[in-house]
Design a protein around this motif. Structure first.
Motif, mmCIF file in Angstrom:
data_model
loop_
_atom_site.group_PDB
_atom_site.id
_atom_site.type_symbol
_atom_site.label_atom_id
_atom_site.label_comp_id
_atom_site.label_asym_id
_atom_site.label_seq_id
_atom_site.Cartn_x
_atom_site.Cartn_y
_atom_site.Cartn_z
ATOM 1 N N GLY A 1 -9.393 16.674 -2.189
ATOM 2 C CA GLY A 1 -8.061 16.147 -2.266
ATOM 3 C C GLY A 1 -7.951 14.966 -2.101
ATOM 4 N N ILE A 2 -8.763 13.776 -2.648
ATOM 5 C CA ILE A 2 -8.510 12.471 -2.831
ATOM 6 C C ILE A 2 -8.533 11.759 -4.335
ATOM 7 C CG2 ILE A 2 -9.177 12.132 -0.420
ATOM 8 C CD1 ILE A 2 -11.986 11.341 -1.332
ATOM 9 N N TRP A 3 -7.890 10.772 -4.392
ATOM 10 C CA TRP A 3 -7.792 10.278 -5.671
ATOM 11 C C TRP A 3 -8.526 8.833 -5.146
ATOM 12 C CZ3 TRP A 3 -5.316 10.928 -10.593
ATOM 13 C CH2 TRP A 3 -5.019 12.258 -10.649
ATOM 14 N N LYS A 4 -9.168 8.087 -6.108
ATOM 15 C CA LYS A 4 -9.748 6.894 -6.068
ATOM 16 C C LYS A 4 -8.656 5.786 -6.235
ATOM 17 C CE LYS A 4 -14.190 5.659 -6.198
ATOM 18 N NZ LYS A 4 -14.939 4.765 -5.439
ATOM 19 N N SER A 5 -8.361 4.661 -5.662
ATOM 20 C CA SER A 5 -7.379 4.013 -5.775
ATOM 21 C C SER A 5 -7.655 2.916 -6.793
ATOM 22 C CB SER A 5 -6.928 3.105 -4.404
ATOM 23 O OG SER A 5 -7.784 2.416 -3.987
ATOM 24 N N VAL B 1 -15.444 6.161 4.073
ATOM 25 C CA VAL B 1 -14.212 6.459 3.232
ATOM 26 C C VAL B 1 -13.115 6.261 3.863
ATOM 27 C CG1 VAL B 1 -13.251 8.111 1.496
ATOM 28 C CG2 VAL B 1 -15.859 7.892 1.617
ATOM 29 N N PHE B 2 -12.055 5.524 3.455
ATOM 30 C CA PHE B 2 -10.685 5.550 4.000
ATOM 31 C C PHE B 2 -9.835 6.206 3.111
ATOM 32 C CE2 PHE B 2 -12.505 1.833 6.010
ATOM 33 C CZ PHE B 2 -12.103 2.040 7.482
ATOM 34 N N ILE B 3 -8.992 7.193 3.444
ATOM 35 C CA ILE B 3 -7.733 7.950 3.048
ATOM 36 C C ILE B 3 -6.587 7.437 3.486
ATOM 37 C CG2 ILE B 3 -6.713 10.016 2.108
ATOM 38 C CD1 ILE B 3 -9.857 11.069 2.639
ATOM 39 N N SER B 4 -5.762 6.855 2.731
ATOM 40 C CA SER B 4 -4.503 6.417 3.308
ATOM 41 C C SER B 4 -3.265 6.655 2.146
ATOM 42 C CB SER B 4 -4.665 4.991 3.816
ATOM 43 O OG SER B 4 -4.657 4.161 2.475
ATOM 44 N N ASN B 5 -2.234 5.962 2.492
ATOM 45 C CA ASN B 5 -1.100 5.933 1.447
ATOM 46 C C ASN B 5 -1.453 4.717 0.693
ATOM 47 O OD1 ASN B 5 -0.113 3.806 3.190
ATOM 48 N ND2 ASN B 5 1.671 5.059 4.172
ATOM 49 N N ARG B 6 -0.646 3.932 -0.223
ATOM 50 C CA ARG B 6 -0.819 2.846 -0.861
ATOM 51 C C ARG B 6 -0.175 1.699 -0.442
ATOM 52 N NH1 ARG B 6 -2.348 4.071 -6.760
ATOM 53 N NH2 ARG B 6 -3.446 2.233 -6.390
ATOM 54 N N HIS B 7 -0.232 1.633 1.137
ATOM 55 C CA HIS B 7 0.677 0.523 1.568
ATOM 56 C C HIS B 7 -0.203 -0.590 1.296
ATOM 57 C CE1 HIS B 7 2.361 -2.394 4.559
ATOM 58 N NE2 HIS B 7 3.501 -1.554 4.445
ATOM 59 N N ALA B 8 0.347 -1.829 0.601
ATOM 60 C CA ALA B 8 -0.508 -2.911 0.218
ATOM 61 C C ALA B 8 -1.178 -3.541 1.310
ATOM 62 C CB ALA B 8 0.614 -3.888 -0.337
ATOM 63 N N SER B 9 -0.508 -3.779 2.457
ATOM 64 C CA SER B 9 -1.401 -4.097 3.609
ATOM 65 C C SER B 9 -2.735 -3.545 3.974
ATOM 66 C CB SER B 9 -0.532 -4.237 4.922
ATOM 67 O OG SER B 9 0.606 -5.299 4.667
ATOM 68 N N ILE B 10 -2.598 -2.156 3.875
ATOM 69 C CA ILE B 10 -3.775 -1.176 4.257
ATOM 70 C C ILE B 10 -4.870 -1.528 3.313
ATOM 71 C CG2 ILE B 10 -4.631 1.117 4.299
ATOM 72 C CD1 ILE B 10 -1.848 1.981 5.325
ATOM 73 N N GLU B 11 -4.354 -1.536 1.943
ATOM 74 C CA GLU B 11 -5.445 -1.801 0.872
ATOM 75 C C GLU B 11 -6.055 -3.207 1.005
ATOM 76 O OE1 GLU B 11 -4.713 -0.600 -3.344
ATOM 77 O OE2 GLU B 11 -2.619 0.312 -2.502
ATOM 78 N N ALA B 12 -5.396 -4.224 1.175
ATOM 79 C CA ALA B 12 -5.737 -5.479 1.453
ATOM 80 C C ALA B 12 -6.758 -5.666 2.523
ATOM 81 C CB ALA B 12 -4.714 -6.420 1.468
#
Length: 114
Positions: A110-114, A47-58
């Motif tokens: 404390g996490i939400w699915k993206s 599981v990765f938990i991060s901010n919603r930066h587009a590069s991270i998600e991609a």
């Protein structure tokens, strides 16, 4: 600077990798995640938990297609505060996330699915 941390079953958090890139872009994230994958190998239920930066998600979905990627609630609350001009919206969202997160059968904190 790119940082990867891990959390063990006792909820202790520790750093596992650091890296430096020219900027927070797809190429830099792909490089860092490829290095991380080389060091860690395949991990079931990663599981990765991060901010919603587009590069991270991609790049997570590209390098670790089997992993789950979620958003850290703190970042989500900041985004809500920015878009909804009511002071209580973030607090309400936080309560909802924590109520969901502490459901014993889910074992998620404390996490939400993206």
């Amino acid at each position: 600077m790119f940082v990867a941390t891990a959390q063990d079953e006792n909820e202790h958090v520790y750093p596992i990798a650091f890296g430096y890139g020219d900027s927070e872009n797809n190429l830099s994230w792909e490089w860092f995640l490829d290095c991380l994958k080389g060091a860690l190998g395949h991990i079931n239920e990663l599981v990765f938990i991060s901010n919603r930066h587009a590069s991270i998600e991609a790049e997570i979905s590209k390098v670790f297609p089997y992993a789950t990627h979620t958003i850290f609630c703190w970042h989500f609350a900041k985004n809500i505060k920015k878009r909804c001009h009511r002071k209580d919206v973030a607090a309400i969202m936080d309560k909802a996330a924590r109520a969901y997160a502490y459901t014993p059968s889910l074992n998620i904190t404390g996490i939400w699915k993206s």
